[in-house]
Design a protein around this motif. Structure first.
Motif, PDB file in Angstrom:
ATOM      1  N   VAL A   1       0.903  -1.191   0.044  1.00 59.55           N
ATOM      2  CA  VAL A   1      -0.041  -0.043  -0.035  1.00 59.55           C
ATOM      3  C   VAL A   1       0.960   1.181   0.069  1.00 59.55           C
ATOM      4  CG1 VAL A   1      -1.802   1.385   1.401  1.00 59.55           C
ATOM      5  CG2 VAL A   1      -1.916  -0.993   1.052  1.00 59.55           C
ATOM      6  N   ASP A  30     -11.800  -1.419   3.128  1.00 60.37           N
ATOM      7  CA  ASP A  30     -11.495  -2.219   4.384  1.00 60.37           C
ATOM      8  C   ASP A  30     -10.717  -1.854   5.233  1.00 60.37           C
ATOM      9  OD1 ASP A  30     -11.792  -5.226   2.236  1.00 60.37           O
ATOM     10  OD2 ASP A  30     -13.358  -4.187   3.342  1.00 60.37           O
ATOM     11  N   TYR A  31      -9.804  -0.878   4.817  1.00 54.80           N
ATOM     12  CA  TYR A  31      -8.710  -0.271   5.752  1.00 54.80           C
ATOM     13  C   TYR A  31      -9.246   0.763   6.783  1.00 54.80           C
ATOM     14  CZ  TYR A  31      -5.662  -1.536   1.748  1.00 54.80           C
ATOM     15  OH  TYR A  31      -5.117  -2.226   0.730  1.00 54.80           O
ATOM     16  N   SER A  51     -12.585   4.164  10.965  1.00 51.45           N
ATOM     17  CA  SER A  51     -12.870   2.933  10.457  1.00 51.45           C
ATOM     18  C   SER A  51     -14.247   2.476  10.268  1.00 51.45           C
ATOM     19  CB  SER A  51     -11.858   1.692  11.351  1.00 51.45           C
ATOM     20  OG  SER A  51     -11.992   0.573  11.254  1.00 51.45           O
ATOM     21  N   VAL A  95      -2.241   3.463   7.208  1.00 52.04           N
ATOM     22  CA  VAL A  95      -3.298   2.323   7.258  1.00 52.04           C
ATOM     23  C   VAL A  95      -3.316   1.308   8.398  1.00 52.04           C
ATOM     24  CG1 VAL A  95      -3.673   0.579   5.730  1.00 52.04           C
ATOM     25  CG2 VAL A  95      -3.372   2.480   4.455  1.00 52.04           C
ATOM     26  N   ASP A  96      -4.318   0.980   8.522  1.00 62.75           N
ATOM     27  CA  ASP A  96      -4.482  -0.205   9.703  1.00 62.75           C
ATOM     28  C   ASP A  96      -5.431  -1.131   8.761  1.00 62.75           C
ATOM     29  OD1 ASP A  96      -6.742  -0.668  12.456  1.00 62.75           O
ATOM     30  OD2 ASP A  96      -5.181  -1.762  11.417  1.00 62.75           O
ATOM     31  N   ARG A  97      -4.640  -2.243   8.420  1.00 64.22           N
ATOM     32  CA  ARG A  97      -5.138  -3.432   7.657  1.00 64.22           C
ATOM     33  C   ARG A  97      -5.701  -4.435   8.581  1.00 64.22           C
ATOM     34  NH1 ARG A  97      -1.062  -5.878   3.196  1.00 64.22           N
ATOM     35  NH2 ARG A  97      -2.811  -7.268   3.042  1.00 64.22           N
ATOM     36  N   HIS A  99      -6.821  -4.219  11.862  1.00 64.52           N
ATOM     37  CA  HIS A  99      -7.655  -4.023  12.972  1.00 64.52           C
ATOM     38  C   HIS A  99      -7.499  -5.002  14.561  1.00 64.52           C
ATOM     39  CE1 HIS A  99      -9.908  -2.009   9.731  1.00 64.52           C
ATOM     40  NE2 HIS A  99      -9.435  -3.061   8.974  1.00 64.52           N
ATOM     41  N   TYR A 109      -0.462   0.640  13.044  1.00 64.44           N
ATOM     42  CA  TYR A 109      -0.720   1.123  11.766  1.00 64.44           C
ATOM     43  C   TYR A 109       0.376   0.407  10.901  1.00 64.44           C
ATOM     44  CZ  TYR A 109      -4.379   4.197  13.125  1.00 64.44           C
ATOM     45  OH  TYR A 109      -5.202   4.845  13.633  1.00 64.44           O
TER      46      TYR A 109
END
Length: 122
Positions: A1, A30-31, A51, A95-97, A99, A109
């Motif tokens: 990303v 979804d991020y 989110s 970005v937090d993929r 969670h 992140y």
């Protein structure tokens, strides 16, 4: 990303700026997305996160900043109003993929943008 932040600049106290962060990737919706900032000589601190349908803000920006996202454009925004000199910092999007952690911690992140400088003059 990959993340590309923009929108920083010089503004007088009381003014507004809108930061943008464009992300690559086909699963942007979804991020979880976050904004952090780092002032000179200080540690990086949480600013805001979004989110799903939920948002979170640092107490120092609550009521002045608004985070939003446009999934069709793979972009997250940070609208900053009533800016103060203490808001001066480099602002980073992230970005937090996964969670799996709290959105207020940088360790949550996975990917970071290059930062955009916001300078608020008094």
């Amino acid at each position: 990303v990959q993340l590309q932040a923009s929108g920083g600049g010089l503004v007088q106290a009381g003014g507004s700026l809108r930061l943008s962060c464009a992300a690559s990737g086909r699963t942007f919706r979804d991020y979880g997305m976050g904004w952090f900032r780092q002032a000179p000589g200080k540690e990086r601190e949480f600013v805001a996160a979004i989110s799903g349908g939920s948002t979170a803000y640092a107490d120092s920006v609550k009521g002045r900043f608004t985070i939003s996202r446009d999934n069709a454009k793979n972009t997250v925004f940070l609208q900053m109003n009533v800016l103060k000199p203490e808001d001066t910092a480099v602002y980073y999007c992230a970005v937090d993929r996964r969670h799996v952690g709290s959105v207020v911690y940088a360790e949550t992140y996975d990917y970071w943008g290059q930062g955009t400088l916001v300078t608020v003059s008094s």
